[in-house]
Design an enzyme around this catalytic site. Structure first.
Site, PDB file in Angstrom:
ATOM      1  N   ASN A   1      33.437  -3.849 -12.469  1.00  0.00           N
ATOM      2  CA  ASN A   1      33.377  -5.220 -12.247  1.00  0.00           C
ATOM      3  C   ASN A   1      34.603  -5.872 -11.993  1.00  0.00           C
ATOM      4  O   ASN A   1      34.874  -6.981 -12.026  1.00  0.00           O
ATOM      5  CB  ASN A   1      32.738  -5.902 -13.518  1.00  0.00           C
TER       6      ASN A   1
ATOM      7  N   SER B   1      34.068 -13.749 -28.461  1.00  0.00           N
ATOM      8  CA  SER B   1      33.457 -14.664 -27.437  1.00  0.00           C
ATOM      9  C   SER B   1      32.978 -15.811 -28.737  1.00  0.00           C
ATOM     10  O   SER B   1      32.575 -15.561 -29.767  1.00  0.00           O
ATOM     11  CB  SER B   1      32.322 -14.403 -26.798  1.00  0.00           C
TER      12      SER B   1
ATOM     13  N   TYR C   1      24.478  -8.871 -25.745  1.00  0.00           N
ATOM     14  CA  TYR C   1      26.031  -8.960 -25.389  1.00  0.00           C
ATOM     15  C   TYR C   1      26.701  -9.638 -26.833  1.00  0.00           C
ATOM     16  O   TYR C   1      27.637  -9.272 -26.980  1.00  0.00           O
ATOM     17  CB  TYR C   1      26.149 -10.106 -24.213  1.00  0.00           C
TER      18      TYR C   1
ATOM     19  N   LYS D   1      29.791  -8.203 -29.423  1.00  0.00           N
ATOM     20  CA  LYS D   1      31.092  -8.889 -29.752  1.00  0.00           C
ATOM     21  C   LYS D   1      31.008  -9.058 -31.311  1.00  0.00           C
ATOM     22  O   LYS D   1      32.012  -8.870 -31.954  1.00  0.00           O
ATOM     23  CB  LYS D   1      31.082 -10.196 -29.232  1.00  0.00           C
TER      24      LYS D   1
HETATM   25  P1  NAD Z   1      35.325  -9.139 -16.311  1.00  0.00           P
HETATM   26  O1  NAD Z   1      34.097  -8.398 -16.077  1.00  0.00           O
HETATM   27  O2  NAD Z   1      35.930  -9.788 -15.047  1.00  0.00           O
HETATM   28  O3  NAD Z   1      36.517  -7.858 -16.637  1.00  0.00           O
HETATM   29  C1  NAD Z   1      36.020  -6.916 -17.607  1.00  0.00           C
HETATM   30  C2  NAD Z   1      36.800  -5.497 -17.109  1.00  0.00           C
HETATM   31  O4  NAD Z   1      36.555  -4.702 -17.623  1.00  0.00           O
HETATM   32  C3  NAD Z   1      36.245  -5.346 -15.742  1.00  0.00           C
HETATM   33  O5  NAD Z   1      37.410  -5.052 -14.739  1.00  0.00           O
HETATM   34  C4  NAD Z   1      35.611  -4.021 -15.797  1.00  0.00           C
HETATM   35  O6  NAD Z   1      35.621  -3.334 -14.545  1.00  0.00           O
HETATM   36  C5  NAD Z   1      36.073  -3.370 -16.927  1.00  0.00           C
HETATM   37  N1  NAD Z   1      35.109  -2.519 -17.979  1.00  0.00           N
HETATM   38  C6  NAD Z   1      34.144  -2.747 -18.307  1.00  0.00           C
HETATM   39  N2  NAD Z   1      33.437  -1.749 -18.926  1.00  0.00           N
HETATM   40  C7  NAD Z   1      34.557  -0.691 -18.927  1.00  0.00           C
HETATM   41  C8  NAD Z   1      34.581   0.389 -19.382  1.00  0.00           C
HETATM   42  N3  NAD Z   1      33.615   0.900 -20.076  1.00  0.00           N
HETATM   43  N4  NAD Z   1      35.689   1.334 -19.255  1.00  0.00           N
HETATM   44  C9  NAD Z   1      36.699   0.802 -18.406  1.00  0.00           C
HETATM   45  N5  NAD Z   1      36.671  -0.764 -17.985  1.00  0.00           N
HETATM   46  C10 NAD Z   1      35.525  -1.332 -18.095  1.00  0.00           C
HETATM   47  O7  NAD Z   1      35.150 -10.075 -17.642  1.00  0.00           O
HETATM   48  P2  NAD Z   1      36.019 -11.021 -17.975  1.00  0.00           P
HETATM   49  O8  NAD Z   1      35.426 -12.392 -17.940  1.00  0.00           O
HETATM   50  O9  NAD Z   1      37.464 -11.034 -17.624  1.00  0.00           O
HETATM   51  O10 NAD Z   1      35.865 -10.730 -19.507  1.00  0.00           O
HETATM   52  C11 NAD Z   1      36.977  -9.746 -20.195  1.00  0.00           C
HETATM   53  C12 NAD Z   1      36.492  -9.974 -21.766  1.00  0.00           C
HETATM   54  O11 NAD Z   1      36.240 -11.074 -22.388  1.00  0.00           O
HETATM   55  C13 NAD Z   1      35.202  -9.215 -21.812  1.00  0.00           C
HETATM   56  O12 NAD Z   1      35.198  -8.435 -22.898  1.00  0.00           O
HETATM   57  C14 NAD Z   1      34.227 -10.407 -22.064  1.00  0.00           C
HETATM   58  O13 NAD Z   1      33.186 -10.038 -22.780  1.00  0.00           O
HETATM   59  C15 NAD Z   1      35.208 -11.424 -22.687  1.00  0.00           C
HETATM   60  N6  NAD Z   1      34.789 -12.694 -22.621  1.00  0.00           N
HETATM   61  C16 NAD Z   1      34.670 -13.395 -21.421  1.00  0.00           C
HETATM   62  C17 NAD Z   1      34.165 -14.540 -21.625  1.00  0.00           C
HETATM   63  C18 NAD Z   1      33.711 -15.128 -19.876  1.00  0.00           C
HETATM   64  O14 NAD Z   1      33.138 -16.147 -19.916  1.00  0.00           O
HETATM   65  N7  NAD Z   1      34.368 -14.676 -18.999  1.00  0.00           N
HETATM   66  C19 NAD Z   1      33.826 -15.294 -22.494  1.00  0.00           C
HETATM   67  C20 NAD Z   1      34.035 -14.736 -23.694  1.00  0.00           C
HETATM   68  C21 NAD Z   1      34.525 -13.500 -23.792  1.00  0.00           C
HETATM   69  C1  UD1 Z   2      27.085 -17.978 -21.885  1.00  0.00           C
HETATM   70  C2  UD1 Z   2      26.248 -17.271 -22.797  1.00  0.00           C
HETATM   71  C3  UD1 Z   2      27.225 -16.714 -23.869  1.00  0.00           C
HETATM   72  C4  UD1 Z   2      28.301 -16.023 -23.118  1.00  0.00           C
HETATM   73  C5  UD1 Z   2      28.854 -16.848 -22.184  1.00  0.00           C
HETATM   74  C6  UD1 Z   2      30.152 -16.082 -21.674  1.00  0.00           C
HETATM   75  C7  UD1 Z   2      23.825 -17.498 -22.536  1.00  0.00           C
HETATM   76  C8  UD1 Z   2      22.442 -18.417 -23.270  1.00  0.00           C
HETATM   77  N1  UD1 Z   2      25.155 -17.954 -23.272  1.00  0.00           N
HETATM   78  O1  UD1 Z   2      27.468 -19.138 -22.602  1.00  0.00           O
HETATM   79  O2  UD1 Z   2      26.384 -15.837 -24.629  1.00  0.00           O
HETATM   80  O3  UD1 Z   2      29.276 -15.663 -24.339  1.00  0.00           O
HETATM   81  O4  UD1 Z   2      28.173 -17.411 -21.402  1.00  0.00           O
HETATM   82  O5  UD1 Z   2      29.745 -15.263 -20.756  1.00  0.00           O
HETATM   83  O6  UD1 Z   2      23.628 -17.135 -21.410  1.00  0.00           O
HETATM   84  N2  UD1 Z   2      24.294 -24.069 -16.580  1.00  0.00           N
HETATM   85  C9  UD1 Z   2      23.646 -24.545 -15.743  1.00  0.00           C
HETATM   86  N3  UD1 Z   2      23.368 -24.174 -14.726  1.00  0.00           N
HETATM   87  C10 UD1 Z   2      23.647 -22.618 -14.298  1.00  0.00           C
HETATM   88  C11 UD1 Z   2      24.518 -22.242 -15.249  1.00  0.00           C
HETATM   89  C12 UD1 Z   2      24.627 -22.826 -16.413  1.00  0.00           C
HETATM   90  O7  UD1 Z   2      22.958 -25.735 -15.927  1.00  0.00           O
HETATM   91  O8  UD1 Z   2      23.363 -21.924 -13.425  1.00  0.00           O
HETATM   92  C13 UD1 Z   2      24.466 -24.672 -17.775  1.00  0.00           C
HETATM   93  C14 UD1 Z   2      24.318 -23.989 -19.273  1.00  0.00           C
HETATM   94  O9  UD1 Z   2      22.780 -24.601 -19.616  1.00  0.00           O
HETATM   95  C15 UD1 Z   2      25.369 -24.484 -20.289  1.00  0.00           C
HETATM   96  C16 UD1 Z   2      26.606 -24.495 -19.222  1.00  0.00           C
HETATM   97  O10 UD1 Z   2      26.092 -24.753 -18.085  1.00  0.00           O
HETATM   98  O11 UD1 Z   2      24.963 -25.919 -20.692  1.00  0.00           O
HETATM   99  C17 UD1 Z   2      27.404 -23.387 -19.454  1.00  0.00           C
HETATM  100  O12 UD1 Z   2      26.787 -22.253 -19.219  1.00  0.00           O
HETATM  101  P1  UD1 Z   2      27.498 -20.858 -19.152  1.00  0.00           P
HETATM  102  O13 UD1 Z   2      28.627 -20.979 -18.055  1.00  0.00           O
HETATM  103  O14 UD1 Z   2      26.509 -19.824 -18.724  1.00  0.00           O
HETATM  104  O15 UD1 Z   2      28.046 -20.850 -20.541  1.00  0.00           O
HETATM  105  P2  UD1 Z   2      27.495 -20.594 -22.183  1.00  0.00           P
HETATM  106  O16 UD1 Z   2      25.717 -21.249 -22.278  1.00  0.00           O
HETATM  107  O17 UD1 Z   2      28.409 -21.441 -22.940  1.00  0.00           O
END
Ligand code: NAD
Ligand code: UD1
Length: 357
Positions: A36, A125, A151, A155
């Site tokens: 990704n 998360s 998912y 976590k």
């Molecule tokens: P991202 O997808 O941009 O980054 C994740 C990276 O991990 C990618 O580069 C992907 O190629 C790599 N990857 C996935 N599976 C792998 C594997 N098996 N081996 C080696 N590489 C692998 O996502 P991000 O937004 O940067 O998120 C990073 C971390 O933070 C994740 O664990 C995600 O669950 C967590 N997180 C993200 C958010 C968010 O909203 N972005 C919120 C809470 C937690």
């Molecule tokens: C979502 C995930 C959560 C995950 C997090 C980060 C769900 C139910 N929850 O959280 O498990 O940890 O992303 O990856 O999927 N929204 C809109 N229109 C859109 C997209 C989002 O209105 O097209 C709203 C949602 O209803 C929410 C807010 O925007 O109120 C944020 O949404 P999002 O960015 O998906 O994050 P979370 O819901 O907090």
């Protein structure tokens, strides 16, 4: 503690964190399978820091590949971002998520144990909180109850595994960081959220609507018991989040320590749309639709533990995140912005942009 292996280091949060870690003086190796993310992130990191991390194209599920890396390199610490994060996909393909996220983490921990690497910082998360009696989430709350998707379960399970590993080995330390909603990107516009998968989060969708890839932004519900009826979340600028990792490593303590990384402030969907429109000077096509199953009305962080123990707090604003998002959008190659043309920063915006395009 100087040499760090960053799994998922070419991804969205990982790449921003690598930049901050290099700036803080750490030597960084990155492990990623590029599922990704893109190899080009390494060039951007090099451009921003003047240092090019060693890159291992490897999959955490490939135990033999991990073994080869750990056998040849000594690390003081692992920062573990690698994982799959598309919530809807995790509902459709749960085994893919348990396999990649949980088995991948177990493989990593086995190698760390075998080669004497005793510290890990893990990307968790806010999703592990599920529905709580209050919108402001504290680390002491019970987690893992009634989670709505695999998912989130992965976590929670990984957090529990880390606690067990620390219980079994008092020399092993784990810092668990519960991210709220990361948005924005590096102010240079070089790094940003560039997923290969289909986004379901609000900000990447706003970007796709702005660039014309999606025709409208669906607002999932305007009838929540919130100040304007739309959902409220704690949006944290990814550069603040990245700096949170530097603080977490600097202040790392023995045992398991869990911290919320959020701003402590909630912003509604309509407020996010207004902030983007204010920064860009353009209206987004918006349609209010049904609530999204599993969504909560309001959730935000209590960040006080991170402030006290890590000496960290989020400083950047939603307006900063929107300004940086526009810079990133304009830096992306055509034909992404072909439909709407280049965005400009709105000079009447309340933000004071550091650079003009
Ligand atoms: P991202 O997808 O941009 O980054 C994740 C990276 O991990 C990618 O580069 C992907 O190629 C790599 N990857 C996935 N599976 C792998 C594997 N098996 N081996 C080696 N590489 C692998 O996502 P991000 O937004 O940067 O998120 C990073 C971390 O933070 C994740 O664990 C995600 O669950 C967590 N997180 C993200 C958010 C968010 O909203 N972005 C919120 C809470 C937690
Ligand atoms: C979502 C995930 C959560 C995950 C997090 C980060 C769900 C139910 N929850 O959280 O498990 O940890 O992303 O990856 O999927 N929204 C809109 N229109 C859109 C997209 C989002 O209105 O097209 C709203 C949602 O209803 C929410 C807010 O925007 O109120 C944020 O949404 P999002 O960015 O998906 O994050 P979370 O819901 O907090």
């Amino acid at each position: 503690m100087n040499r760090i292996l960053v799994t998922g280091g070419t991804g969205f949060i990982g790449s921003h964190t690598v930049v901050e870690l290099i700036k803080a003086g750490y030597e960084i190796d990155i492990l990623d399978n590029l599922y990704n993310s893109k190899y080009a992130a390494l060039d951007k990191i090099t451009q921003l820091t003047g240092h090019r991390p060693t890159f291992f194209m490897a999959d955490l599920c490939d135990a033999a590949a991990l073994e080869r890396i750990f056998a040849k390199n000594h690390y003081d610490l692992v920062v573990h971002f690698a994982g799959l994060k598309a919530v809807a996909e995790s509902v459709a393909e749960p085994l893919k998520y348990y396999d990649n996220n949980v088995v991948g983490t177990i493989n990593l921990l086995k190698c760390m144990q075998k080669y004497g690497v005793k510290r890990i910082v893990f990307s968790s998360s806010a999703t592990v909180y599920g529905q709580q009696p209050t919108a402001r989430n504290q680390e002491t709350m019970v987690t893992g109850v009634n989670l709505t998707n695999p998912y989130g379960e992965t976590k929670h399970v990984i957090e529990e595994i880390l606690k067990d590993v620390v219980d079994s080995d008092p020399e092993f330390s784990a810092t668990i960081l519960r991210y709220f909603n990361p948005v924005g990107n590096h102010p240079s516009g070089l790094l940003g959220e560039d997923p290969n998968d289909i986004p379901n989060n609000l900000m990447p969708i706003i970007m796709k609507v702005a660039s014309g890839e999606l025709s409208e932004l669906k607002v999932y519900g305007a009838d929540y018991p919130t100040r304007d009826g739309s959902g409220i979340r704690d949006y944290i600028h990814v550069v603040d989040l990245a700096r949170g990792h530097v603080s977490a490593i600097f202040h790392m303590r023995p045992g398991v320590n869990i911290y919320n990384l959020g701003t402590g402030k909630g912003t509604s969907v309509f407020e996010m749309i207004a902030a983007f429109e204010q920064a860009s000077g353009r209206k987004l096509p918006v349609k209010v639709v049904e609530r999204r199953p599993g969504d909560l009305p309001e959730i935000y962080a209590d960040p006080s533990k991170a402030e006290q123990e890590l000496n960290w707090r989020a400083n950047l604003t939603i307006a900063d995140a929107m300004r940086d998002t526009l810079t990133y959008l304009n830096n992306r190659p055509k034909p992404l912005l072909a439909m709407l043309g280049r965005y400009t920063l709105n000079l009447n915006s309340t933000t004071s942009p550091s650079r003009m395009m």
